[in-house]
Design an enzyme around this catalytic site. Structure first.
Site, PDB file in Angstrom:
ATOM      1  N   TYR A  62       0.835  -1.207   0.000  1.00  0.00           N
ATOM      2  CA  TYR A  62       0.000   0.000   0.000  1.00  0.00           C
ATOM      3  C   TYR A  62       0.871   1.259   0.000  1.00  0.00           C
ATOM      4  O   TYR A  62       0.528   2.268  -0.631  1.00  0.00           O
ATOM      5  CB  TYR A  62      -0.909  -0.017   1.226  1.00  0.00           C
ATOM      6  N   TYR A 124      -1.860  -1.807  11.370  1.00  0.00           N
ATOM      7  CA  TYR A 124      -2.517  -2.264  10.140  1.00  0.00           C
ATOM      8  C   TYR A 124      -3.751  -3.086  10.479  1.00  0.00           C
ATOM      9  O   TYR A 124      -3.736  -3.911  11.394  1.00  0.00           O
ATOM     10  CB  TYR A 124      -1.561  -3.115   9.301  1.00  0.00           C
ATOM     11  N   VAL A 125      -4.827  -2.840   9.701  1.00  0.00           N
ATOM     12  CA  VAL A 125      -6.064  -3.614   9.796  1.00  0.00           C
ATOM     13  C   VAL A 125      -6.469  -4.015   8.389  1.00  0.00           C
ATOM     14  O   VAL A 125      -6.422  -3.192   7.460  1.00  0.00           O
ATOM     15  CB  VAL A 125      -7.191  -2.792  10.457  1.00  0.00           C
ATOM     16  N   ASN A 162      -0.441  10.472   3.039  1.00  0.00           N
ATOM     17  CA  ASN A 162      -1.499   9.686   3.674  1.00  0.00           C
ATOM     18  C   ASN A 162      -2.306  10.591   4.606  1.00  0.00           C
ATOM     19  O   ASN A 162      -2.144  10.577   5.828  1.00  0.00           O
ATOM     20  CB  ASN A 162      -0.875   8.515   4.438  1.00  0.00           C
ATOM     21  N   TYR A 169      -5.111  11.492  13.721  1.00  0.00           N
ATOM     22  CA  TYR A 169      -4.115  11.725  14.754  1.00  0.00           C
ATOM     23  C   TYR A 169      -4.264  13.126  15.353  1.00  0.00           C
ATOM     24  O   TYR A 169      -4.085  13.322  16.554  1.00  0.00           O
ATOM     25  CB  TYR A 169      -2.704  11.552  14.178  1.00  0.00           C
ATOM     26  N   GLU A 181       7.828  21.562  14.352  1.00  0.00           N
ATOM     27  CA  GLU A 181       9.204  21.843  14.760  1.00  0.00           C
ATOM     28  C   GLU A 181      10.229  21.587  13.663  1.00  0.00           C
ATOM     29  O   GLU A 181      11.417  21.851  13.863  1.00  0.00           O
ATOM     30  CB  GLU A 181       9.547  21.009  16.002  1.00  0.00           C
TER      31      GLU A 181
END
Length: 210
Positions: A62, A124-125, A162, A169, A181
């Protein structure tokens, strides 16, 4: 995880309270149906390494980096289940099929600014099992393990293109340090790592006692 013997696919919990029957005045225990959980997240076992390596390759494909993967089940088992493991592994298992459907890998490191740190390398799923919250739950399991070990920081990386996980997140409260930063990830891979290590001691002005 084995299949439930209950044909209704649920387990029953005995309630401690007693309901009084108006006619007989006898106490009866109420059985309350509780739906079976769809998935189980647990620590990986050596026999899980075959499935995990399969997922590692799916994830790398992927990410368009399958050609960089040289991991094998034997190598992963040796590194994860030795006396001092290099990596910790969690797997997600589907209760209905008893098949492994996802994993996370992480290790403990140390930062001079914050001290104990956990680094999550992979999450990962399988595509057909996404949308059930497994990714978030796997991350939470890593976070829980880190907190129990006294860590105060959890690190991981994500590819710049991605965007979907980066949005997740951010909602979790994670900081993108590359944007905030300006940090960049640097690696020395095996050939260059060995060449660099072989130069230890080349400077006659410096002695080593390692």
């Amino acid at each position: 995880m084995g299949h439930s013997a209950d044909p209704l696919s649920c387990v029953f919990e005995l309630i401690s309270c007693i309901q009084v029957n108006k006619r007989s005045r006898l106490g009866v225990l109420i059985r309350k149906p509780i739906p079976m959980a769809s998935y189980m997240i647990r620590k990986a076992k050596p026999e899980d390494c075959v499935d995990i390596v399969g997922f590692i390759k799916e994830l790398a494909e992927y990410q368009c980096m399958l050609d960089q993967v040289d991991m094998t089940p034997a190598k992963l088992e040796a590194d994860a289940f030795c006396t001092e493991p290099f990596v910790n592994l969690l797997v997600a298992v589907c209760s209905k099929s008893n098949q492994t459907v996802g994993y996370s890998s992480f290790s403990y490191t140390y930062g001079s600014w914050k001290g104990r740190t956990v680094y999550m390398d992979d999450l990962y799923v399988s595509p057909q099992h996404r949308g059930a919250g497994l990714g978030t739950s796997l991350m939470q399991a890593v976070a829980k393990s880190a907190v129990e070990r006294g860590c105060n920081r959890m690190n991981w990386i994500v590819l710049s293109w991605n965007t979907r996980p980066k949005e997740l997140y951010a909602r979790m409260g994670a900081d993108n340090l590359s944007e905030k930063e300006g940090w960049q990830s640097i690696s020395l891979f095996q050939d260059n790592l060995e060449l660099f290590a072989d130069k230890l001691g080349a400077n006659p002005k410096i002695l080593f006692d390692l």
